[in-house]
Design a protein around this motif. Structure first.
Motif, PDB file in Angstrom:
ATOM      1  N   ASP A 138       0.838  -1.209   0.000  1.00 27.73           N
ATOM      2  CA  ASP A 138       0.000   0.000   0.000  1.00 27.73           C
ATOM      3  C   ASP A 138       0.868   1.253   0.000  1.00 27.73           C
ATOM      4  N   ARG A 139       1.951   1.220   0.784  1.00 26.40           N
ATOM      5  CA  ARG A 139       2.853   2.374   0.847  1.00 26.40           C
ATOM      6  C   ARG A 139       3.493   2.629  -0.510  1.00 26.40           C
ATOM      7  N   LEU A 140       3.917   1.545  -1.143  1.00 24.93           N
ATOM      8  CA  LEU A 140       4.519   1.696  -2.474  1.00 24.93           C
ATOM      9  C   LEU A 140       3.503   2.222  -3.481  1.00 24.93           C
ATOM     10  N   ALA A 141       2.276   1.743  -3.400  1.00 29.31           N
ATOM     11  CA  ALA A 141       1.230   2.213  -4.311  1.00 29.31           C
ATOM     12  C   ALA A 141       0.954   3.695  -4.080  1.00 29.31           C
ATOM     13  N   ARG A 142       0.856   4.098  -2.803  1.00 18.97           N
ATOM     14  CA  ARG A 142       0.610   5.520  -2.502  1.00 18.97           C
ATOM     15  C   ARG A 142       1.781   6.385  -2.973  1.00 18.97           C
ATOM     16  N   GLN A 143       2.989   5.880  -2.784  1.00 16.62           N
ATOM     17  CA  GLN A 143       4.161   6.629  -3.219  1.00 16.62           C
ATOM     18  C   GLN A 143       4.171   6.774  -4.742  1.00 16.62           C
ATOM     19  N   ALA A 144       3.833   5.690  -5.460  1.00 19.32           N
ATOM     20  CA  ALA A 144       3.767   5.759  -6.919  1.00 19.32           C
ATOM     21  C   ALA A 144       2.681   6.740  -7.356  1.00 19.32           C
ATOM     22  N   GLU A 145       1.546   6.714  -6.643  1.00 20.14           N
ATOM     23  CA  GLU A 145       0.450   7.637  -6.973  1.00 20.14           C
ATOM     24  C   GLU A 145       0.879   9.088  -6.744  1.00 20.14           C
ATOM     25  N   ARG A 146       1.581   9.337  -5.638  1.00 15.43           N
ATOM     26  CA  ARG A 146       2.069  10.696  -5.363  1.00 15.43           C
ATOM     27  C   ARG A 146       3.054  11.147  -6.435  1.00 15.43           C
ATOM     28  N   THR A 147       3.922  10.235  -6.844  1.00 17.79           N
ATOM     29  CA  THR A 147       4.893  10.565  -7.887  1.00 17.79           C
ATOM     30  C   THR A 147       4.180  10.891  -9.191  1.00 17.79           C
ATOM     31  N   ALA A 148       3.166  10.089  -9.542  1.00 18.49           N
ATOM     32  CA  ALA A 148       2.402  10.346 -10.764  1.00 18.49           C
ATOM     33  C   ALA A 148       1.664  11.678 -10.668  1.00 18.49           C
ATOM     34  N   ASN A 149       1.077  11.961  -9.499  1.00 19.97           N
ATOM     35  CA  ASN A 149       0.375  13.244  -9.317  1.00 19.97           C
ATOM     36  C   ASN A 149       1.347  14.413  -9.441  1.00 19.97           C
ATOM     37  N   ALA A 150       2.537  14.266  -8.877  1.00 22.16           N
ATOM     38  CA  ALA A 150       3.531  15.341  -8.959  1.00 22.16           C
ATOM     39  C   ALA A 150       3.955  15.563 -10.410  1.00 22.16           C
ATOM     40  N   ALA A 151       4.141  14.469 -11.156  1.00 28.00           N
ATOM     41  CA  ALA A 151       4.522  14.601 -12.566  1.00 28.00           C
ATOM     42  C   ALA A 151       3.408  15.272 -13.360  1.00 28.00           C
ATOM     43  N   ALA A 152       2.154  14.881 -13.112  1.00 27.13           N
ATOM     44  CA  ALA A 152       1.025  15.495 -13.815  1.00 27.13           C
ATOM     45  C   ALA A 152       0.913  16.972 -13.460  1.00 27.13           C
ATOM     46  N   ARG A 153       1.122  17.295 -12.188  1.00 25.38           N
ATOM     47  CA  ARG A 153       1.061  18.692 -11.749  1.00 25.38           C
ATOM     48  C   ARG A 153       2.150  19.509 -12.438  1.00 25.38           C
ATOM     49  N   GLU A 154       3.347  18.938 -12.549  1.00 29.56           N
ATOM     50  CA  GLU A 154       4.453  19.620 -13.222  1.00 29.56           C
ATOM     51  C   GLU A 154       4.147  19.820 -14.706  1.00 29.56           C
ATOM     52  N   GLU A 155       3.549  18.820 -15.336  1.00 27.48           N
ATOM     53  CA  GLU A 155       3.157  18.952 -16.750  1.00 27.48           C
ATOM     54  C   GLU A 155       2.156  20.078 -16.933  1.00 27.48           C
ATOM     55  N   ARG A 156       1.163  20.128 -16.048  1.00 29.43           N
ATOM     56  CA  ARG A 156       0.152  21.193 -16.141  1.00 29.43           C
ATOM     57  C   ARG A 156       0.789  22.567 -15.933  1.00 29.43           C
ATOM     58  N   ARG A 157       1.739  22.651 -15.007  1.00 23.66           N
ATOM     59  CA  ARG A 157       2.429  23.925 -14.763  1.00 23.66           C
ATOM     60  C   ARG A 157       3.218  24.358 -15.996  1.00 23.66           C
ATOM     61  N   LEU A 158       3.935  23.398 -16.602  1.00 20.52           N
ATOM     62  CA  LEU A 158       4.700  23.708 -17.811  1.00 20.52           C
ATOM     63  C   LEU A 158       3.781  24.140 -18.947  1.00 20.52           C
ATOM     64  N   GLU A 159       2.629  23.475 -19.076  1.00 22.93           N
ATOM     65  CA  GLU A 159       1.662  23.841 -20.116  1.00 22.93           C
ATOM     66  C   GLU A 159       1.145  25.262 -19.883  1.00 22.93           C
ATOM     67  N   ARG A 160       0.831  25.591 -18.617  1.00 20.54           N
ATOM     68  CA  ARG A 160       0.367  26.952 -18.311  1.00 20.54           C
ATOM     69  C   ARG A 160       1.442  27.977 -18.645  1.00 20.54           C
ATOM     70  N   GLU A 161       2.686  27.684 -18.312  1.00 18.58           N
ATOM     71  CA  GLU A 161       3.779  28.607 -18.628  1.00 18.58           C
ATOM     72  C   GLU A 161       3.944  28.757 -20.135  1.00 18.58           C
ATOM     73  N   ARG A 162       3.811  27.641 -20.878  1.00 25.43           N
ATOM     74  CA  ARG A 162       3.938  27.707 -22.333  1.00 25.43           C
ATOM     75  C   ARG A 162       2.826  28.573 -22.922  1.00 25.43           C
ATOM     76  N   VAL A 163       1.597  28.384 -22.420  1.00 25.25           N
ATOM     77  CA  VAL A 163       0.467  29.177 -22.919  1.00 25.25           C
ATOM     78  C   VAL A 163       0.675  30.657 -22.590  1.00 25.25           C
ATOM     79  N   LYS A 164       1.154  30.947 -21.372  1.00 18.95           N
ATOM     80  CA  LYS A 164       1.414  32.333 -20.997  1.00 18.95           C
ATOM     81  C   LYS A 164       2.487  32.944 -21.893  1.00 18.95           C
ATOM     82  N   LEU A 165       3.534  32.170 -22.167  1.00 20.01           N
ATOM     83  CA  LEU A 165       4.605  32.668 -23.019  1.00 20.01           C
ATOM     84  C   LEU A 165       4.089  32.941 -24.419  1.00 20.01           C
ATOM     85  N   GLU A 166       3.284  32.025 -24.968  1.00 19.90           N
ATOM     86  CA  GLU A 166       2.708  32.237 -26.296  1.00 19.90           C
ATOM     87  C   GLU A 166       1.822  33.481 -26.305  1.00 19.90           C
ATOM     88  N   GLU A 167       1.017  33.643 -25.281  1.00 15.39           N
ATOM     89  CA  GLU A 167       0.126  34.802 -25.197  1.00 15.39           C
ATOM     90  C   GLU A 167       0.944  36.098 -25.107  1.00 15.39           C
TER      91      GLU A 167
END
Length: 126
Positions: free
Chosen positions: A37-66
């Motif tokens: 369970d701990r490993l699963a939660r850790q993997a889920e947190r890692t995936a959430n962090a990666a998705a959050r970072e992707e969304r942040r990069l996308e927002r920055e890219r959109v802001k830069l384009e704008e």
């Protein structure tokens, strides 16, 4: 009496040590059981962090384009305004030159008529 007390103290110390050992064993068992369970939660947190970072990069890219688009539009508007101002200045200068040339032509025509009148008057006097 002293021995009875010590025996009670020794019994309490032994009971305490046994309780601590039992708690430690229970903790180790629970930790081993919760490992997947701990490993699963850790993997889920890692995936959430990666998705959050992707969304942040996308927002920055959109802001830069704008920002880039806005700067480009501003530069185009500035260039158009400069071109309009230049055209207006050239039109004013052209109109001023045309007015000056008409004034000069009118002045030359008036001088020519005056000279003609003067020549006619001299011819009549002679």
């Amino acid at each position: 009496m002293k021995n009875a007390r010590n025996k009670d103290l020794a019994d309490r110390n032994t009971a305490s040590a046994d309780a601590k050992a039992a708690l430690l064993a229970a903790y180790r068992t629970a930790k081993t059981a919760a490992e997947p369970d701990r490993l699963a939660r850790q993997a889920e947190r890692t995936a959430n962090a990666a998705a959050r970072e992707e969304r942040r990069l996308e927002r920055e890219r959109v802001k830069l384009e704008e920002r880039t688009r806005a700067e480009t539009e501003a530069a185009e508007r500035h260039a158009a305004a400069e071109a309009a101002a230049t055209a207006e200045i050239e039109a004013r200068e052209g109109a001023e030159k045309a007015r000056i040339s008409r004034v000069i032509e009118d002045e030359a025509e008036r001088k020519a008529k005056r000279d003609q009148r003067y020549a006619d008057r001299k011819a009549r006097q002679a």
